[in-house]
Design a protein around this motif. Structure first.
Motif, PDB file in Angstrom:
ATOM      1  N   GLY A  96      -7.542   2.882  -0.475  1.00  0.00           N
ATOM      2  CA  GLY A  96      -7.520   4.363   0.283  1.00  0.00           C
ATOM      3  C   GLY A  96      -5.874   4.693   0.420  1.00  0.00           C
ATOM      4  N   SER A  97      -5.620   5.714   1.136  1.00  0.00           N
ATOM      5  CA  SER A  97      -4.352   6.311   1.057  1.00  0.00           C
ATOM      6  C   SER A  97      -3.656   6.214   2.492  1.00  0.00           C
ATOM      7  CB  SER A  97      -4.537   8.149   0.776  1.00  0.00           C
ATOM      8  OG  SER A  97      -4.861   8.209  -0.349  1.00  0.00           O
ATOM      9  N   ASP A  98      -4.370   5.474   3.656  1.00  0.00           N
ATOM     10  CA  ASP A  98      -3.836   5.172   5.011  1.00  0.00           C
ATOM     11  C   ASP A  98      -2.722   4.005   4.695  1.00  0.00           C
ATOM     12  OD1 ASP A  98      -5.557   3.199   4.115  1.00  0.00           O
ATOM     13  OD2 ASP A  98      -6.762   3.211   5.897  1.00  0.00           O
ATOM     14  N   GLN A  99      -2.468   3.404   5.906  1.00  0.00           N
ATOM     15  CA  GLN A  99      -1.229   2.474   5.836  1.00  0.00           C
ATOM     16  C   GLN A  99      -1.769   1.019   5.145  1.00  0.00           C
ATOM     17  OE1 GLN A  99       1.716   3.066   7.083  1.00  0.00           O
ATOM     18  NE2 GLN A  99       2.358   1.090   6.501  1.00  0.00           N
ATOM     19  N   GLY A 100      -3.152   1.060   5.367  1.00  0.00           N
ATOM     20  CA  GLY A 100      -3.595  -0.458   4.897  1.00  0.00           C
ATOM     21  C   GLY A 100      -3.831  -0.081   3.261  1.00  0.00           C
ATOM     22  N   GLY A 101      -4.145   1.021   2.824  1.00  0.00           N
ATOM     23  CA  GLY A 101      -4.086   1.288   1.586  1.00  0.00           C
ATOM     24  C   GLY A 101      -2.863   1.014   0.701  1.00  0.00           C
ATOM     25  N   ILE A 102      -1.929   1.698   1.284  1.00  0.00           N
ATOM     26  CA  ILE A 102      -0.573   1.679   0.801  1.00  0.00           C
ATOM     27  C   ILE A 102       0.075   0.294   0.488  1.00  0.00           C
ATOM     28  CG2 ILE A 102       1.876   1.966   1.225  1.00  0.00           C
ATOM     29  CD1 ILE A 102       1.100   4.900   2.596  1.00  0.00           C
ATOM     30  N   GLN A 103      -0.132  -0.562   1.727  1.00  0.00           N
ATOM     31  CA  GLN A 103       0.067  -2.035   1.448  1.00  0.00           C
ATOM     32  C   GLN A 103      -0.629  -2.733   0.385  1.00  0.00           C
ATOM     33  OE1 GLN A 103      -0.540  -3.547   5.303  1.00  0.00           O
ATOM     34  NE2 GLN A 103       1.169  -2.750   6.371  1.00  0.00           N
ATOM     35  N   ASN A 104      -2.010  -2.335   0.190  1.00  0.00           N
ATOM     36  CA  ASN A 104      -2.743  -3.131  -0.908  1.00  0.00           C
ATOM     37  C   ASN A 104      -2.239  -2.244  -2.172  1.00  0.00           C
ATOM     38  OD1 ASN A 104      -4.659  -4.365   0.852  1.00  0.00           O
ATOM     39  ND2 ASN A 104      -5.790  -2.812   1.158  1.00  0.00           N
ATOM     40  N   ARG A 105      -2.077  -1.211  -2.358  1.00  0.00           N
ATOM     41  CA  ARG A 105      -1.411  -0.770  -3.677  1.00  0.00           C
ATOM     42  C   ARG A 105      -0.292  -1.520  -4.033  1.00  0.00           C
ATOM     43  NH1 ARG A 105      -3.157   4.482  -5.020  1.00  0.00           N
ATOM     44  NH2 ARG A 105      -4.371   5.420  -3.112  1.00  0.00           N
ATOM     45  N   MET A 106       0.874  -1.659  -3.024  1.00  0.00           N
ATOM     46  CA  MET A 106       1.870  -2.612  -3.346  1.00  0.00           C
ATOM     47  C   MET A 106       1.594  -3.849  -3.626  1.00  0.00           C
ATOM     48  SD  MET A 106       4.472  -0.471  -2.920  1.00  0.00           S
ATOM     49  CE  MET A 106       5.807  -1.594  -2.818  1.00  0.00           C
ATOM     50  N   GLY A 107       0.849  -4.642  -2.809  1.00  0.00           N
ATOM     51  CA  GLY A 107       0.112  -5.878  -3.500  1.00  0.00           C
ATOM     52  C   GLY A 107      -0.540  -5.837  -4.790  1.00  0.00           C
ATOM     53  N   SER A 108      -1.015  -4.781  -5.238  1.00  0.00           N
ATOM     54  CA  SER A 108      -1.784  -4.778  -6.403  1.00  0.00           C
ATOM     55  C   SER A 108      -0.608  -4.683  -7.469  1.00  0.00           C
ATOM     56  CB  SER A 108      -2.850  -3.634  -6.653  1.00  0.00           C
ATOM     57  OG  SER A 108      -2.215  -2.457  -6.392  1.00  0.00           O
ATOM     58  N   LEU A 109       0.211  -3.701  -7.211  1.00  0.00           N
ATOM     59  CA  LEU A 109       1.376  -3.639  -8.335  1.00  0.00           C
ATOM     60  C   LEU A 109       2.294  -4.997  -8.576  1.00  0.00           C
ATOM     61  CD1 LEU A 109       2.625  -0.194  -7.438  1.00  0.00           C
ATOM     62  CD2 LEU A 109       1.168  -0.553  -9.230  1.00  0.00           C
ATOM     63  N   PHE A 110       2.480  -5.488  -7.371  1.00  0.00           N
ATOM     64  CA  PHE A 110       3.150  -6.696  -7.428  1.00  0.00           C
ATOM     65  C   PHE A 110       2.463  -7.897  -8.347  1.00  0.00           C
ATOM     66  CE2 PHE A 110       3.944 -11.053  -5.788  1.00  0.00           C
ATOM     67  CZ  PHE A 110       5.154 -11.176  -5.941  1.00  0.00           C
ATOM     68  N   PHE A 111       1.346  -7.857  -7.979  1.00  0.00           N
ATOM     69  CA  PHE A 111       0.333  -8.970  -8.771  1.00  0.00           C
ATOM     70  C   PHE A 111       0.428  -8.555 -10.418  1.00  0.00           C
ATOM     71  CE2 PHE A 111      -3.509 -10.986 -10.444  1.00  0.00           C
ATOM     72  CZ  PHE A 111      -3.356 -12.227  -9.679  1.00  0.00           C
ATOM     73  N   ILE A 112       0.282  -7.359 -10.548  1.00  0.00           N
ATOM     74  CA  ILE A 112       0.212  -6.940 -12.044  1.00  0.00           C
ATOM     75  C   ILE A 112       1.541  -7.052 -12.760  1.00  0.00           C
ATOM     76  CG2 ILE A 112      -0.050  -4.820 -13.467  1.00  0.00           C
ATOM     77  CD1 ILE A 112      -1.939  -3.396 -11.568  1.00  0.00           C
ATOM     78  N   LEU A 113       2.554  -6.887 -12.101  1.00  0.00           N
ATOM     79  CA  LEU A 113       3.733  -7.198 -12.828  1.00  0.00           C
ATOM     80  C   LEU A 113       4.036  -8.827 -12.917  1.00  0.00           C
ATOM     81  CD1 LEU A 113       6.119  -4.189 -11.134  1.00  0.00           C
ATOM     82  CD2 LEU A 113       5.351  -4.511 -13.571  1.00  0.00           C
ATOM     83  N   LEU A 114       3.526  -9.449 -11.909  1.00  0.00           N
ATOM     84  CA  LEU A 114       3.674 -10.932 -11.961  1.00  0.00           C
ATOM     85  C   LEU A 114       2.736 -11.706 -12.986  1.00  0.00           C
ATOM     86  CD1 LEU A 114       4.813 -13.533 -10.787  1.00  0.00           C
ATOM     87  CD2 LEU A 114       2.696 -13.481  -9.298  1.00  0.00           C
ATOM     88  N   TYR A 115       1.817 -10.922 -13.316  1.00  0.00           N
ATOM     89  CA  TYR A 115       0.755 -11.516 -14.453  1.00  0.00           C
ATOM     90  C   TYR A 115       1.422 -11.255 -15.781  1.00  0.00           C
ATOM     91  CZ  TYR A 115      -2.905 -11.869 -17.578  1.00  0.00           C
ATOM     92  OH  TYR A 115      -3.542 -11.927 -18.781  1.00  0.00           O
ATOM     93  N   LEU A 116       1.848 -10.057 -15.992  1.00  0.00           N
ATOM     94  CA  LEU A 116       2.419  -9.437 -17.106  1.00  0.00           C
ATOM     95  C   LEU A 116       3.830 -10.380 -17.320  1.00  0.00           C
ATOM     96  CD1 LEU A 116       2.010  -5.791 -17.017  1.00  0.00           C
ATOM     97  CD2 LEU A 116       0.702  -7.212 -18.230  1.00  0.00           C
TER      98      LEU A 116
END
Length: 222
Positions: A96-116
């Motif tokens: 989502g776009s709430d506070q939890g959604g923003i943290q989840n977006r940051m986590g997903s982006l970090f994991f994507i860059l780590l995998y690449l």
């Protein structure tokens, strides 16, 4: 040209031998014969060198044929990207776009860059796999160092550092729901996200190649 030089030397030798005692060798004829022999040896030792573009094209073609015979590396990259993309999309599905959604977006982006970044570790042994073959072919004059370096980098970047991240992004981006909007806005943002992932993978791959060059073995590089 070589045949003409050899024929010229033979004719001069026959003239000197057929003249008998009166046709003794003169310094001038001797110098001509020596010069013709040197020209013939120089022409024989001179090798034809193909242009840089042709060398690079032929080396890239050989790398593609080797990939067709042994497609395991590319298959592993594509299958691994698909499996990890599905996993990331399932864990961070439709944030989502709430506070939890923003943290989840940051986590997903970090994991994507780590995998690449971890995917680029396959570039560490790229210079050692064909080292002996390169040394033999380079010594024989088959191609130059610049053509070999360019073909290997182009092959590694285009085949292994562009297609898997693009495949990864096509699966991950809609599952995570990073951006919405109209079709054109969605396409532009997804394209930008794909470009950033590809460049991150290329940069980490270049760093791994540099580490693989300066280290004495693959174990030390890892």
């Amino acid at each position: 040209y070589v045949r003409r030089l050899a024929r010229r030397v033979e004719e001069e030798e026959e003239e000197e031998e057929g003249g008998g005692a009166t046709a003794m060798r003169t310094p001038k004829s001797r110098r001509r014969r020596v010069a013709a022999s040197r020209d013939a040896e120089r022409a024989l030792s001179r090798k034809h060198v193909a242009p840089f573009a042709k060398q690079t094209r032929l080396l890239c073609g050989r790398l593609l044929r080797n990939l067709g015979r042994h497609p395991f590396l590319l298959a592993i990259h594509l299958l691994g990207a698909f499996a990890v993309a599905v996993g990331v999309g399932s864990i961070f599905y439709d944030v989502g776009s709430d506070q939890g959604g923003i943290q989840n977006r940051m986590g997903s982006l970090f994991f994507i860059l780590l995998y690449l970044t971890l995917m680029s570790l396959s570039s560490l042994p790229v210079w050692r796999e064909d080292r002996l073959l390169f040394l033999r072919e380079r010594a024989s004059g088959a191609y130059g160092v610049n053509a070999y370096f360019t073909s290997v980098v182009l092959f590694d970047v285009l085949v292994l550092r562009v297609f898997p991240p693009m495949f990864f992004t096509v699966v991950t981006y809609p599952l995570v729901g990073l951006h919405g909007g109209s079709f054109l806005v969605y396409l532009a943002r997804a394209s930008w996200f794909t470009l950033v992932n590809v460049l991150a993978n290329v940069a980490s791959s270049a760093l791994c190649m540099a580490i693989g060059i300066v280290t004495p073995s693959n174990a030390v590089a890892n």
